[in-house]
Design an enzyme around this catalytic site. Structure first.
Site, PDB file in Angstrom:
ATOM      1  N   ASN A  69       0.979  -1.395   0.131  1.00 18.81           N
ATOM      2  CA  ASN A  69      -0.056   0.221   0.118  1.00 18.81           C
ATOM      3  C   ASN A  69       1.017   1.139  -0.020  1.00 18.81           C
ATOM      4  O   ASN A  69       0.450   2.131  -0.437  1.00 18.81           O
ATOM      5  CB  ASN A  69      -0.870   0.101   1.282  1.00 18.81           C
ATOM      6  CG  ASN A  69      -1.988  -1.120   1.560  1.00 18.81           C
ATOM      7  OD1 ASN A  69      -2.227  -1.525   2.682  1.00 18.81           O
ATOM      8  ND2 ASN A  69      -2.407  -1.602   0.328  1.00 18.81           N
ATOM      9  N   LEU A  70       1.832   1.174   0.567  1.00 19.64           N
ATOM     10  CA  LEU A  70       2.845   2.479   0.906  1.00 19.64           C
ATOM     11  C   LEU A  70       3.382   3.140  -0.349  1.00 19.64           C
ATOM     12  O   LEU A  70       3.732   4.252  -0.180  1.00 19.64           O
ATOM     13  CB  LEU A  70       3.989   2.244   1.973  1.00 19.64           C
ATOM     14  CG  LEU A  70       3.439   1.362   3.193  1.00 19.64           C
ATOM     15  CD1 LEU A  70       4.772   1.155   4.131  1.00 19.64           C
ATOM     16  CD2 LEU A  70       2.496   2.196   3.976  1.00 19.64           C
ATOM     17  N   ARG A  72       1.559   4.500  -2.647  1.00 17.33           N
ATOM     18  CA  ARG A  72       0.614   5.274  -2.824  1.00 17.33           C
ATOM     19  C   ARG A  72      -0.171   5.840  -1.728  1.00 17.33           C
ATOM     20  O   ARG A  72      -0.747   7.025  -1.803  1.00 17.33           O
ATOM     21  CB  ARG A  72      -0.198   4.972  -4.007  1.00 17.33           C
ATOM     22  CG  ARG A  72      -1.015   3.652  -3.973  1.00 17.33           C
ATOM     23  CD  ARG A  72      -1.585   3.137  -4.978  1.00 17.33           C
ATOM     24  NE  ARG A  72      -2.498   1.786  -4.555  1.00 17.33           N
ATOM     25  CZ  ARG A  72      -1.786   0.645  -4.064  1.00 17.33           C
ATOM     26  NH1 ARG A  72      -0.609   0.506  -3.749  1.00 17.33           N
ATOM     27  NH2 ARG A  72      -2.708  -0.242  -3.632  1.00 17.33           N
ATOM     28  N   CYS A 173     -26.412  10.741 -11.920  1.00 21.62           N
ATOM     29  CA  CYS A 173     -25.875  10.030 -10.935  1.00 21.62           C
ATOM     30  C   CYS A 173     -24.750   9.077 -11.718  1.00 21.62           C
ATOM     31  O   CYS A 173     -24.675   9.003 -12.963  1.00 21.62           O
ATOM     32  CB  CYS A 173     -26.931   9.356 -10.041  1.00 21.62           C
ATOM     33  SG  CYS A 173     -27.474   7.669 -10.671  1.00 21.62           S
ATOM     34  N   CYS A 176     -26.288   6.653 -13.980  1.00 19.65           N
ATOM     35  CA  CYS A 176     -26.418   6.977 -15.320  1.00 19.65           C
ATOM     36  C   CYS A 176     -25.053   6.977 -16.280  1.00 19.65           C
ATOM     37  O   CYS A 176     -25.248   6.847 -17.553  1.00 19.65           O
ATOM     38  CB  CYS A 176     -26.714   8.731 -15.336  1.00 19.65           C
ATOM     39  SG  CYS A 176     -28.334   9.153 -14.304  1.00 19.65           S
ATOM     40  N   CYS A 190      -6.173  -2.208  -9.540  1.00 19.83           N
ATOM     41  CA  CYS A 190      -4.658  -1.718  -9.547  1.00 19.83           C
ATOM     42  C   CYS A 190      -3.918  -3.033  -8.895  1.00 19.83           C
ATOM     43  O   CYS A 190      -2.909  -3.017  -9.134  1.00 19.83           O
ATOM     44  CB  CYS A 190      -4.794  -0.791  -8.369  1.00 19.83           C
ATOM     45  SG  CYS A 190      -5.173   0.647  -8.886  1.00 19.83           S
ATOM     46  N   CYS A 250     -31.823   7.097 -10.283  1.00 21.71           N
ATOM     47  CA  CYS A 250     -32.423   8.667 -10.156  1.00 21.71           C
ATOM     48  C   CYS A 250     -33.450   8.768 -11.304  1.00 21.71           C
ATOM     49  O   CYS A 250     -34.018   9.855 -11.445  1.00 21.71           O
ATOM     50  CB  CYS A 250     -31.449   9.379 -10.239  1.00 21.71           C
ATOM     51  SG  CYS A 250     -30.398   9.793 -11.759  1.00 21.71           S
TER      52      CYS A 250
HETATM   53 ZN   LIG Z   1     -28.703   8.093 -12.340  1.00 19.08          ZN
END
Ligand SMILES: [Zn+2]
Length: 276
Positions: A69-70, A72, A173, A176, A190, A250
């Site tokens: 992890n380190l 980044r 959103c 969408c 990653c 939405c």
């Molecule tokens: Zn939406």
């Protein structure tokens, strides 16, 4: 609000900004941000939000710090291998700015727990590394009426947007943009494809800037658009994101005749940005 002498010094460079000033600084100190993921995106985002004096940061992460992890995830360090990331983040951020109250949440967000967590913030910053969490957050922000700042990185590329569907029912959103969640394992991550740490740094810092803009109501929101960055080639592109009439999150409240469904752009970029 009266600032202490220490605060006047600490925030002097942003108090000077016409768009921030004393009023904006007071608003930041009274603001609460929920940050999901204390990883490659969440690290720079949280550091800049705490440095700016955001009053409360709720850090959600159920992972522990690993050596890989380190490269980044700059909230953590070599002495903290094996420590819960949310705890490690809290330790770093409290040391940076005692004005910021840091609340670590050491559990994974699920549909059952997300609303209780979102209730603790005025704005949600998504630095998660998986589509399942992004979809849960997007829907929860719609229900909770909260703005969502979302980003993803992979390799030398990143993407970033603000989704205001929770506070502006006419605004598109995340769903969408990406109607269907990719099947698990169908997109690179990653972990499988790699990422340059500095790319996560750029996108996470940019998320922090967008969060501050939304909290203060300044500048031009990224809502309704998506930024695509390729740092290997120094390219940046901003594309429009339209609300979909048939969006399962939405779309119901939309005037169907007013909607222009977006073409194939989402398909083109669908395979990018699966991880942090
Ligand atoms: Zn939406």
């Amino acid at each position: 609000m009266d600032f202490t002498t220490t605060q006047l010094q600490r925030y002097s460079r942003q108090l000077l900004l016409r768009e921030v000033g004393g009023q904006g600084q007071a608003r930041l100190l009274a603001s609460r941000v929920v940050l999901v993921g204390a990883g490659g995106l969440g690290s720079p985002a949280a550091l800049y939000l705490a440095a700016a004096g955001v009053g409360r940061l709720v850090i959600v992460d159920d992972d522990r710090v690993e050596l890989s992890n380190l490269q980044r995830q700059i909230l953590h360090d070599t002495d903290r291998l094996g420590v819960e990331k949310a705890q490690s983040a809290a330790q770093t951020l409290r040391a940076l700015n005692p004005d910021t109250e840091v609340v670590p949440v050491l559990s994974r967000l699920s549909a059952d727990t997300v609303q209780a967590v979102l209730a603790q913030g005025d704005l949600i910053l998504d630095g998660s590394d998986n589509f399942a969490t992004r979809y849960v957050l997007n829907e929860a922000c719609w229900q909770a009426g909260k703005p969502l700042i979302s980003a993803a990185v992979l390799g030398f590329e990143g993407q970033l947007s603000t989704f205001r569907h929770g506070v502006d029912r006419a605004s598109p959103c995340y769903r969408c943009l990406y109607p269907e969640m990719p099947a698990a394992g169908s997109t690179p991550t990653c972990r499988s494809a790699g990422v340059l740490g500095a790319v996560a740094g750029v996108l996470g810092a940019w998320q922090a800037a967008e969060a501050i803009k939304e909290l203060l109501g300044i500048g031009d929101s990224l809502a309704g658009s998506l930024l695509l960055l390729n740092l290997l080639h120094g390219q940046i592109m901003r594309i429009r994101v339209d609300k979909r009439a048939d969006c399962p999150v939405c779309g119901e409240c939309v005037n169907q005749s007013a909607v222009q469904p977006m073409g194939g752009v989402a398909d083109v970029i669908h395979t990018r940005g699966a991880g942090a």
